[in-house]
Design an enzyme around this catalytic site. Structure first.
Site, PDB file in Angstrom:
ATOM      1  N   ILE A  49       0.850  -1.187   0.000  1.00  0.00           N
ATOM      2  CA  ILE A  49       0.000   0.000   0.000  1.00  0.00           C
ATOM      3  C   ILE A  49       0.884   1.234   0.000  1.00  0.00           C
ATOM      4  O   ILE A  49       1.617   1.497   0.958  1.00  0.00           O
ATOM      5  CB  ILE A  49      -0.942   0.022   1.213  1.00  0.00           C
ATOM      6  N   LYS A  78      11.297  27.890   3.040  1.00  0.00           N
ATOM      7  CA  LYS A  78      10.077  28.485   2.486  1.00  0.00           C
ATOM      8  C   LYS A  78       9.657  29.691   3.324  1.00  0.00           C
ATOM      9  O   LYS A  78       9.579  29.598   4.551  1.00  0.00           O
ATOM     10  CB  LYS A  78       8.960  27.434   2.474  1.00  0.00           C
ATOM     11  N   LEU A 114      -4.999  11.561   6.172  1.00  0.00           N
ATOM     12  CA  LEU A 114      -6.096  11.373   5.230  1.00  0.00           C
ATOM     13  C   LEU A 114      -7.219  10.542   5.816  1.00  0.00           C
ATOM     14  O   LEU A 114      -8.360  10.624   5.351  1.00  0.00           O
ATOM     15  CB  LEU A 114      -5.567  10.721   3.949  1.00  0.00           C
TER      16      LEU A 114
END
Length: 504
Positions: free
Chosen positions: A45, A81, A336
């Site tokens: 997976i 960033k 998720l």
């Protein structure tokens, strides 16, 4: 004798960023002999791995875990960033920056942007970008870390990272396993529920083993193996506000020096990200399949790359929203498995971080008090809804009407919580939120202005200072920022000196 209600076995289902971040935080927070921690991941997976851009709270997590920043940047092929550049969002040809940190400094008890709003038509005042140290450093391609000395302008720096998500997962795995986390490589084929209370008792592996646990952390991705398939928690669908339901991700060759920002470019039916790492550039196209075809989305992505693609675009399907309960019975969902918000504002990894650190602040025993569970669910719901509203703002505000997609999102009614924020800002530029909100007033100011929402006025309290005095103070702030930027090395120089990957 007092009964021992302590959690003795913690089972994390799924690896990747969510699973190994949970393992790293839990193993760091608990004493080594407090509980056994098993992490089960299947080699069959794959992980999604699209979240390679982060926001400043990740620095807090790194400090919690005792991570050396130079090693972390080197090991994950990371770059720094300072914000996000948005192209073609408010209107075609428009460009604006959502910076980290703050604009200027609060003056006379008011947020800086109120003084700028008052004087914005004065030609000597200039654009608001000039009052953000991260924006000006970003435009100059220069970087330095935040200084602790509040008297120095570099104390106003705020930053995060771009990194390789798979390397990051491996970095956390190494750290967690060194602290005693037991990795089990197998596939789960069954889940056993307690007949009396409906809690998860154990999971059965494809090799026949049964792994029992007191507390289960579901990091199994969209399918939600425990939180949804076993416990049927339910999912709150937000696609009526955010109709994007597909993405394509592809790496390409790195071209030129890495930029200090994530780039988000709006297209006819979605948007494209560009994230430059030390060794490659990550790209992706998030789009609404109701308004474009998969083939057209693929062509849009590949025709807007900086360098040659290094693989075929990888597809991803999703439904924007969240589980109705992030914590149900003895299962806490992360990543998720808990919900999905498109990575427009780089919230994916932060929501994992927030979920696991909030869990540690409400860590249960075997009695699983409902008050703790309810508080956790309330906090995570507010976190997701706050981020949801901020993302919707990018689509709803603006002038684009050049495609069916943009006409649709523009016409869609917003949540009441977002409408209230927009109305308040449109009036006098006010941004009212909670202290714990992920996106503070600078973020809302940057995106509201960037998307074309111009307040009709400003806070009248700003009028108390004579205009010539405030204009002079703003000029002084700009000069200090210019000097601070000039004193920084370039982004590439900073990486070369401290954490260049090929120097490891």
């Amino acid at each position: 004798m007092t009964a021992d209600f302590g959690i003795k076995r913690i089972v994390i289902v799924g690896g990747g960023t969510a699973g190994w971040m949970a393992a790293a935080v839990i193993s760091k927070s608990l004493a080594r002999d407090y509980a056994q921690i098993d992490l089960i991941e299947s080699p069959d997976i794959g992980t999604v791995g699209v979240g390679e851009a982060t926001i400043p709270p990740i620095l807090t997590l790194n400090r919690l875990l005792g991570i050396d920043e130079n090693e972390f940047v080197r090991r994950t092929q990371a770059t720094y960033k300072l914000g996000i550049q948005f192209r073609n969002w408010g209107r075609l040809g428009n460009e604006y920056i959502h910076p980290f940190g703050t604009y200027g400094a609060d003056l006379e008890g008011l947020a800086f942007h109120q003084h700028w709003l008052r004087l914005r038509n004065n030609p000597r005042v200039g654009e608001i970008d000039a009052y953000s140290l991260p924006i000006m450093a970003m435009k100059a391609g220069r970087f330095t870390r935040t200084l602790d000395d509040p008297r120095h302008v570099h104390s106003r720096m705020a930053y995060a990272y771009h990194f390789d998500a798979s390397l990051y997962g491996g970095f956390l795995r190494e750290m967690a396993m060194a602290r005693g986390v037991n990795r089990i490589e197998a596939k789960i084929i069954d889940v056993t529920l307690n007949a009396e209370n409906g809690f998860v008792d154990a999971v059965t592996l494809d090799d026949g083993r049964q792994i029992k646990g007191d507390l289960f952390i579901d990091c199994s991705g969209f399918r939600g193996l425990l939180i949804e398939q076993a416990l049927e928690t339910g999912y709150e669908d937000w696609s009526h506000w955010l109709p994007m339901d597909r993405a394509l991700a592809v790496p390409c060759e790195a071209v030129g020096a890495p930029t200090l920002y994530t780039r988000s470019t709006a297209h006819d039916a979605g948007w494209q990200w560009r994230i430059q790492l030390q060794h490659r550039t990550g790209n992706g196209h998030v789009y609404a399949s109701a308004f474009t075809s998969d083939e057209a989305a693929r062509n849009t992505l590949l025709s807007n790359l900086d360098g040659s693609p290094l693989a075929d675009p990888r597809p991803l399907k999703f439904v924007t929203g969240r589980r109705r309960k992030a914590w149900n019975k003895n299962v806490v969902s992360l990543g998720l498995a808990s919900g999905f918000l498109e990575p427009l504002e780089s919230t994916s990894i932060h929501l994992i971080q927030s979920g696991v650190t909030t869990l540690m602040s409400l860590f249960p025993d075997k009695r699983f008090d409902q008050a703790d569970i309810d508080k956790y669910n309330k906090l995570m719901r507010e976190e997701y809804e706050h981020a949801r509203d901020f993302i919707i703002l990018h689509y709803h505000a603006g002038e684009r009407n050049d495609s069916e997609f943009w006409r649709h999102v523009k016409a869609t009614e917003t949540p009441d919580s977002l409408k209230e924020r927009i109305d308040l800002f449109r009036s006098r530029g006010r941004v009212m939120g909670r202290h714990e909100d992920l996106f503070a007033h600078t973020s809302w100011v940057a995106v509201m202005l960037g998307q074309g929402i111009v307040p009709s006025g400003h806070d009248p309290m700003a009028d108390q200072t004579p205009e010539h005095l405030m204009t002079a103070r703003l000029a002084q702030i700009r000069a200090v920022i210019e000097k601070g930027v000039a004193g920084m090395p370039t982004h590439q120089q900073f990486i070369d000196r401290h954490s260049r990957a090929d120097a490891a």
